[in-house]
Design a protein around this motif. Sequence first.
Motif: not given
Length: 266
Positions: A95-116
């Motif tokens: 897996f690639l692993q990310f911690r978006p909210e540490d970088y001011n990116y909404d985690s749920k929106l980032f999750y949806y982007y990785l599904r797009s």
Amino acid sequence: MENNLPKGWEIKKLIDQVPIIKTGVEKFSGEKLYYSTGSISDIEIPEGKFKFKNKPARANRLVLEKDVVQARMKETQKALLIDERLAGSLFSTGFLQFRPEDYNYDSKLFYYYLRSDRFLKQRDEYATGSTQVALTDEGAEKINLIVPPQECQKHIADKLDSLLAKVKDAQSRLDKIFVILGRFRQSVLAAAFSGELTKSWRAENPRFNAIEELAVIKDFILKSEITNRERNIFEEINKITLDSYEEQFVAPSSWNVCCIGLIGLV
């Protein structure tokens, strides 16, 4: 990637905006659940519980709540937004692993982007390998990320929650319709071979012969909007005698019992 985005939106390199979490798990006590890429489908089923000293070599990611993971393998869609149920588990280096909210990116929106498709097409384009084609960290450096203004991100994610829930509900309803249509088709086929389909035709044509009636049935079936699978039923019928069929249906008195393959139905 063509930039037709709203004012204030940006396209950045994904790892510049939200870096990949490096692999490595500090020594822990007790046991932790482990999830490989094969553990993730419609539901998450762990491969087992492991202590630090006996964990698999690939169990080298520890996920926290609101982390986002996505499988590296080409042509897979296994993105997960880590919730409290999965938090603290071990995940595979597949897996690639990310911690978006540490970088001011909404985690749920980032999750949806990785599904797009926008992300998945890039992931597959830059995936490499011979035995297993997958995205390396180096390949991930080429992937772009759409970055809406921070104040918009949660609103977009919430809107996606609402719309995708409606899509899921619609899909569920459509699945039921296909089941109903399948049953209807089978009812039509059953009527064709029980005499019901041509019952009124026989009443209007009292001096018919069996060959004429079979032609009526064949014409109806071939003009019906049935699937190739249902058409294959007729090929299978050639292997069956009407003696076994007669046990299920009471054929009209004017019908004869013979091997179906002999009458040229297909």
